[in-house]
Every structure is written in C-alpha cells, then in structure tokens.
Design a protein around this motif. Structure first.
Motif, mmCIF file in Angstrom:
data_model
loop_
_atom_site.group_PDB
_atom_site.id
_atom_site.type_symbol
_atom_site.label_atom_id
_atom_site.label_comp_id
_atom_site.label_asym_id
_atom_site.label_seq_id
_atom_site.Cartn_x
_atom_site.Cartn_y
_atom_site.Cartn_z
ATOM 1 N N ALA A 40 83.824 63.789 64.295
ATOM 2 C CA ALA A 40 83.614 63.879 62.853
ATOM 3 C C ALA A 40 83.917 62.547 62.174
ATOM 4 O O ALA A 40 83.190 62.117 61.259
ATOM 5 N N GLU A 41 84.982 61.899 62.590
ATOM 6 C CA GLU A 41 85.355 60.610 62.010
ATOM 7 C C GLU A 41 84.289 59.552 62.267
ATOM 8 O O GLU A 41 84.167 58.592 61.490
ATOM 9 N N ASN A 61 81.520 69.802 61.664
ATOM 10 C CA ASN A 61 80.493 68.970 62.301
ATOM 11 C C ASN A 61 79.865 69.670 63.505
ATOM 12 O O ASN A 61 79.471 69.020 64.482
ATOM 13 N N GLY A 72 81.066 60.372 62.427
ATOM 14 C CA GLY A 72 79.816 60.894 61.886
ATOM 15 C C GLY A 72 78.927 61.533 62.929
ATOM 16 O O GLY A 72 77.697 61.565 62.773
ATOM 17 N N MET A 73 79.525 62.089 63.988
ATOM 18 C CA MET A 73 78.766 62.690 65.076
ATOM 19 C C MET A 73 78.952 64.199 65.105
ATOM 20 O O MET A 73 79.991 64.713 64.691
ATOM 21 N N ARG A 106 79.740 54.749 70.874
ATOM 22 C CA ARG A 106 78.460 55.455 70.744
ATOM 23 C C ARG A 106 77.722 55.519 72.082
ATOM 24 O O ARG A 106 76.553 55.162 72.211
#
Length: 368
Positions: free
Chosen positions: A277-278, A306, A280-281, A251
């Motif tokens: 995507a994996e 995404n 959550g971005m 991150r």
C-alpha cells in the motif's frame, strides 16, 4: 488469556491446528498444504514451545517473536508452521468476539469476486481447456480466468511445442473480449523469452502474467516487469519479509501475490499488504486450493484497502486434489462469479470430524 494446549491433525497433504486457552476457549487454523505431516513436526518442535503459556490475544507479538527465537531456521517450513498458529489464534479471537475475522480486520462479509483458476497444464489440451473454461463461465458466472503457459521451471520450453501459442487465442476466442484473462508461467522463462511471450499475451488482451521467470531470480523478473505493459505478478513462494521489502521497493512485480499459508499467516500477510500500500501496489494473493487458505484470503481481502479485484478460486475438484475430499463440512461455493466471505464467527468453516479422527494426532501442552 494464556495458551494451554496446541494440537495438530495432519496427513501428508493437509494439516490443522487447534489452540486451547486456559479457560477452555478454542480456535482452529491450518498448516500449509503439502508435506503437512512434516510441517506438524516443525510446529511442535519449533512453534509450540514458544507459544505455550503466551498471551493468546497478542498474535502480532508471537508472530514477531518466534522467527527471532528460531533465527537459525529462516525457512519455508517454519513459516508454514507459524501460519497454523496465527490462523488458529485469529479464529479464537473471532469466536470469542462473535465476529468473523473479516469484521475483526475492519471489513464486511459479502460476496467477493473470484477468478476461475486452472491448475492443469500437461493434463489437458488447449481446446479442451478453452471449452472447460467456457462451460464454467456459463455455469458459475466467472468473468475472470487463469490458465497455464510455458512449462513449470521450463528453461524456455513449452509443455509441448506450440502449446502456449495455441491456448492463448483459443481461450480468448472461447471466453470473449470482455473476459479478464490471467496466465501463470510457473517460473518458465528467461527474461528474453518472457518478454517475447509477454508481448504475445498483450496482443491477446491478457492482463496478468504470473511468475514469468524462476521466482528466485528477482532481477530477471524485474527486467520483464519494466519491459511489459501488462501486470507482471508474483511472490507466492516468498516468505522472507526483508525479501518482500526489496521486491516492493524495487518494483520487481506490478502486483504482489503472497500466499497466506506459505508466508506465515494473517499478521505477516498484513505486513506485506502494508508495504505494498505504501508503494501504491495492490495485493492479489495466491490461494490455489479450496481448503482454508481460500477462506483466509477472502477474509483478509474483504478488509484490505489495497485489495486487488478478485481472489484466486481453484476450479479443480477432488479428482485432481484427492486430499480435499471429505475435509470441510461447508466448503466455499462460487455463484455469479463470486464467493461469499464466511460470516460466522472466526473463519466460519467447519472441519469434518471423521477427517480429524483419521489424521495423525500430536499435542503439546502445559501440564495442569
């Protein structure tokens, strides 16, 4: 169908690739801008030898093979050249199928929101920038805007003393409380200064703080991301997929911003988007001129689950980027804060023949 011929047309700033298969089908792609004449040499020396005679339909295989074959050159120029092959093969696939690249990727061509992206810093006063963005808001219906803060690779300095403190409230006042405002620091700050500036930006409702620290200092950027509530974004310069995995898993940023042409094309963009995507971005790519990179980005974003809320759309004209002049026959146009994803086969764009005639020409081919 096998690749029989690979041609480049380039000058110092811009370069295009034409791929031709053994049955005469063609597709067009673009090398990354800036020193494109050098990239064209890399293309013929390090990309074409591996692509000639290969299956034109298996783009992923070529995009994975070539960096392995050229593993001693894990560098920007290799991927700037690889992107020319990738994008030409996607255009070929679209022209053959009679579909846009967006449709091939599972999306639908449609108007897509864009943000008006200023490239100016030292060339414009804060007040003139605010007035310019306000005028474009009225003329083109933009609802999101990006402007510059700090100094490029500035070691905590501003372009001139007080510029950032002045421009942020002026732009907010000019565009109103509902405008989405983004800023780009272009590697300006150390973590301490970036956090200080970031909190000032938050006070004025800025939603996107791009490349606050030197982009290669990922641990610095991660520190800033952890400290701020607004989205810290970046990645345009990064072309190494393992580095992208590190950035996403750790991150380093909140929003990933690969540049499709710097990164090596559609296939590698999709790899980064999948990693994001994996985690959550979302993906909001870099596309800072109005040549084919913006069209490439629109096609991909029109299909990504995404995708971020907008695509970068440069507001600078040919006076700022004279190398854009006379290149495309049907350039992209903003209306109501959106740009249409081209619906024609492949990329749906045409290059001016006169520009091609004036370019440096090189060819690699299989002899008949």
């Amino acid at each position: 169908m096998k690749i029989r011929r690979l041609e480049t047309f380039s000058n110092r700033a811009v370069g295009f690739v034409r791929v031709t298969t053994e049955d005469g089908r063609e597709g067009w792609g673009q090398l990354s801008t800036y020193n494109a004449d050098i990239t064209a040499q890399v293309f013929h020396r390090q990309i074409a030898p591996h692509a000639l005679g290969a299956d034109a339909d298996d783009i992923r295989a070529l995009v994975e093979l070539i960096p392995e074959r050229e593993h001693k050159f894990p560098c920007s120029y290799l991927f700037r050249a690889l992107g020319g092959l990738d994008t030409a093969l996607w255009d070929l696939r679209g022209r053959t199928a009679g579909k846009s690249v967006c449709e091939l990727l599972g999306g639908t061509p449609r108007p897509f929101p864009v943000y008006a992206s200023s490239m100016k810093r030292g060339e414009i006063t804060p007040r003139d920038e605010a007035e310019r963005l306000k005028r474009l808001q009225g003329e083109y219906g933009y609802t999101a805007f990006k402007f510059r803060v700090g100094r490029e690779c500035g070691h905590d300095l501003d372009e001139w003393p007080g510029r950032t403190d002045e421009i942020v409230p002026l732009v907010r006042q000019a565009l109103g409380p509902d405008a989405r405002l983004l800023v780009d620091a272009n590697s300006a700050y150390s973590p301490k200064k970036a956090i200080e500036v970031g909190r000032f930006l938050e006070d004025h409702g800025i939603v996107h703080f791009e490349e606050p620290c030197p982009y290669w200092q990922h641990h610095w950027t991660k520190e800033v991301t952890a400290a701020l509530d607004l989205d810290v974004t970046g990645g345009e310069q990064d072309c190494d997929l393992m580095l992208w995995r590190y950035m996403i898993e750790n991150r380093v940023v909140d929003v990933v911003q690969p540049d499709l042409c710097y990164l090596g094309g559609v296939e590698r963009m999709l790899m980064v988007a999948t990693m994001a995507a994996e985690a959550g971005m979302i993906v909001t790519p870099h596309s800072a001129n109005q040549l084919m990179v913006t069209a490439f980005t629109l096609h991909v974003m029109g299909a990504l689950p995404n995708a971020g809320p907008y695509v970068e759309f440069s507001i600078e004209g040919e006076d700022y980027y004279p190398w854009e002049r006379g290149v495309l026959r049907n350039p992209l146009v903003a209306r109501d804060g959106m740009v249409e994803i081209p619906s024609g086969p492949g990329w749906g764009l045409e290059i001016e023949p006169a520009w091609l005639d004036a370019a440096i020409y090189q060819v690699s081919e299989i002899e008949a």
